[in-house]
Design an enzyme around this catalytic site. Structure first.
Site, PDB file in Angstrom:
ATOM      1  N   ALA A 137       0.896  -1.174   0.000  1.00 18.65           N
ATOM      2  CA  ALA A 137       0.000   0.000   0.000  1.00 18.65           C
ATOM      3  C   ALA A 137       0.926   1.213   0.000  1.00 18.65           C
ATOM      4  O   ALA A 137       1.229   1.776   1.033  1.00 18.65           O
ATOM      5  CB  ALA A 137      -0.898  -0.036   1.233  1.00 18.65           C
ATOM      6  N   CYS A 260      -1.771   4.006  11.273  1.00 17.79           N
ATOM      7  CA  CYS A 260      -1.677   5.172  12.158  1.00 17.79           C
ATOM      8  C   CYS A 260      -3.039   5.388  12.820  1.00 17.79           C
ATOM      9  O   CYS A 260      -3.461   6.515  13.029  1.00 17.79           O
ATOM     10  CB  CYS A 260      -1.168   6.403  11.425  1.00 17.79           C
ATOM     11  SG  CYS A 260      -2.160   6.902  10.027  1.00 17.79           S
TER      12      CYS A 260
HETATM   13  N1  SAM Z   1       3.175   3.717   2.670  1.00 19.24           N
HETATM   14  C1  SAM Z   1       2.787   5.020   2.184  1.00 19.24           C
HETATM   15  C2  SAM Z   1       3.907   6.005   2.452  1.00 19.24           C
HETATM   16  O1  SAM Z   1       4.665   5.841   3.412  1.00 19.24           O
HETATM   17  O2  SAM Z   1       4.028   6.970   1.697  1.00 19.24           O
HETATM   18  C3  SAM Z   1       1.462   5.473   2.803  1.00 19.24           C
HETATM   19  C4  SAM Z   1       0.371   4.466   2.583  1.00 19.24           C
HETATM   20  S1  SAM Z   1      -1.207   4.995   3.124  1.00 19.24           S
HETATM   21  C5  SAM Z   1      -1.160   4.711   4.798  1.00 19.24           C
HETATM   22  C6  SAM Z   1      -2.224   3.679   2.570  1.00 19.24           C
HETATM   23  C7  SAM Z   1      -2.337   3.587   1.058  1.00 19.24           C
HETATM   24  O3  SAM Z   1      -3.113   2.415   0.751  1.00 19.24           O
HETATM   25  C8  SAM Z   1      -3.068   4.755   0.407  1.00 19.24           C
HETATM   26  O4  SAM Z   1      -2.289   5.310  -0.600  1.00 19.24           O
HETATM   27  C9  SAM Z   1      -4.322   4.106  -0.172  1.00 19.24           C
HETATM   28  O5  SAM Z   1      -4.751   4.697  -1.392  1.00 19.24           O
HETATM   29  C10 SAM Z   1      -3.845   2.686  -0.417  1.00 19.24           C
HETATM   30  N2  SAM Z   1      -4.926   1.667  -0.547  1.00 19.24           N
HETATM   31  C11 SAM Z   1      -6.258   1.816  -0.352  1.00 19.24           C
HETATM   32  N3  SAM Z   1      -6.903   0.670  -0.640  1.00 19.24           N
HETATM   33  C12 SAM Z   1      -5.947  -0.225  -1.023  1.00 19.24           C
HETATM   34  C13 SAM Z   1      -5.990  -1.562  -1.484  1.00 19.24           C
HETATM   35  N4  SAM Z   1      -7.151  -2.237  -1.599  1.00 19.24           N
HETATM   36  N5  SAM Z   1      -4.812  -2.153  -1.833  1.00 19.24           N
HETATM   37  C14 SAM Z   1      -3.632  -1.495  -1.710  1.00 19.24           C
HETATM   38  N6  SAM Z   1      -3.549  -0.214  -1.292  1.00 19.24           N
HETATM   39  C15 SAM Z   1      -4.685   0.413  -0.950  1.00 19.24           C
END
Ligand code: SAM
Length: 333
Positions: A137, A260
């Site tokens: 993600a 978080c």
């Molecule tokens: N790891 C990133 C960073 O440090 O920059 C931040 C990640 S953020 C907490 C979670 C991410 O998961 C978002 O960009 C969101 O769009 C994505 N996300 C949402 N649904 C998802 C899915 N079904 N599979 C994978 N990623 C997903």
């Protein structure tokens, strides 16, 4: 009344007075006081919603070196303090935030500005040069860039993000920061396990979550969409993502799960669900977390009991430099 009664009375008075000034839904605050039972810890969490934090960044050692960057930033008037537990990481006072963001180092990708809590899961995963690693993600890519630094741009680093505009932001960030080993995929992370079973040495799942630790008392948008229903929705998605991550992990491989959010439904319950299905193949690892104040994972919540090894998960409490964070390290046997 003895001294101890007097002190606990003082603590709860001050807890109530800080709580009364927070504009968040009462249900959210009630849940917090169930999750964090110690009054001083709870006050620390309340204060973190109000007080400004230091601004942290990592020098991007893929394209430059620490001395060059530090000398240049100091010449521009920034006061840098090293973060002792993370290589090439520094912080500046909150008042210097905009100055930092105006530097050419920021513009050219020679530094990456990120809450220091985000360094913790990457350090826990300990990705090494030459390994095959998945960031499930990934957008906007702060942790992917940090993983590439740990791997010294050697090996394979797959990064997954399903949301179109965030996927483009991820690709742009990886390019700007000189990441050469990334393969990017715009897809739902829940499909990855089926497509690439037992492929990866190490996997980071920085799960989409209700971001409760990012709530700010002076930013109504940060908490406007909070509800228990949203937490349940996120929990369902997180359970699908962690199962997919686990399927993609090779035997002997390591998975770090983090959020978080404070919500046990998004943290311990997600681990418990994976253990229920694959418990005989998983070791929940105890590990050293360099944050100054860490609580163990919960093993009970609102009438539910979870396996004892979930206590090895870490609930990082906020401090001057850190936001609250949840992380856990699993090994596939
Ligand atoms: N790891 C990133 C960073 O440090 O920059 C931040 C990640 S953020 C907490 C979670 C991410 O998961 C978002 O960009 C969101 O769009 C994505 N996300 C949402 N649904 C998802 C899915 N079904 N599979 C994978 N990623 C997903």
């Amino acid at each position: 009344m003895d001294d101890a009664d007097q002190q606990s009375g003082d603590a709860s008075d001050s807890e109530n007075s800080i709580r009364a000034r927070l504009p968040f839904p009462a249900e959210f605050l009630d849940r917090l006081s169930e999750i964090i039972s110690d009054s001083h810890d709870l006050q620390q969490v309340y204060r973190s919603f109000v007080e400004p934090k230091c601004v942290s960044f990592r020098v991007n050692t893929l394209v430059t070196d620490v001395t060059t960057v530090c000398n240049s930033l100091a010449d521009q008037g920034l006061t840098l303090t090293p973060i002792p537990w993370c290589e090439a990481a520094f912080q500046v006072p909150f008042s210097q935030r905009s100055l930092l963001l105006q530097t050419s180092e920021f513009d050219h990708g020679h530094i990456y500005v990120q809450t220091a809590s985000s360094f913790l899961p990457v350090l826990a995963l300990n990705a090494l040069p030459g390994e095959t690693v998945l960031d499930l993600a990934a957008a906007p890519g702060g942790k992917t860039i940090h993983l590439a630094q740990c791997m010294r741009n050697e090996g394979v680093l797959s990064a997954v993000e399903p949301v179109r505009n965030r996927f483009f932001k991820l690709m742009a960030n990886l390019k700007r920061h000189g990441v050469q080993i990334a393969k990017t995929y715009q897809t739902d992370g829940r499909t990855v396990g089926r497509k690439t079973p037992e492929r990866f040495d190490k996997i980071l799942l920085d799960a989409p979550c209700s971001s409760e630790s990012r709530f700010r008392a002076d930013d109504a948008d940060s908490y406007a969409y909070w509800s228990e229903r949203k937490i349940r929705e996120q929990s369902r998605k997180q359970k699908g993502l962690i199962r997919s991550a686990f399927q993609s992990l090779r035997p002997g491989g390591t998975l770090v799960y983090c959020t978080c959010s404070f919500a046990p439904e998004e943290n311990e319950a997600v681990l418990a669900d994976l253990l229920k299905h694959h418990g005989d193949q998983i070791q929940v690892q105890d590990f050293t977390c360099p944050a100054p104040h860490v609580l163990p994972g919960l093993t009970h919540w609102r009438g539910r009991d979870w396996p004892a090894e979930i206590q090895y998960a870490k609930r990082v409490l906020p401090s001057h430099e850190l936001d609250s964070f949840f992380l856990c390290k699993l090994v596939k046997l």
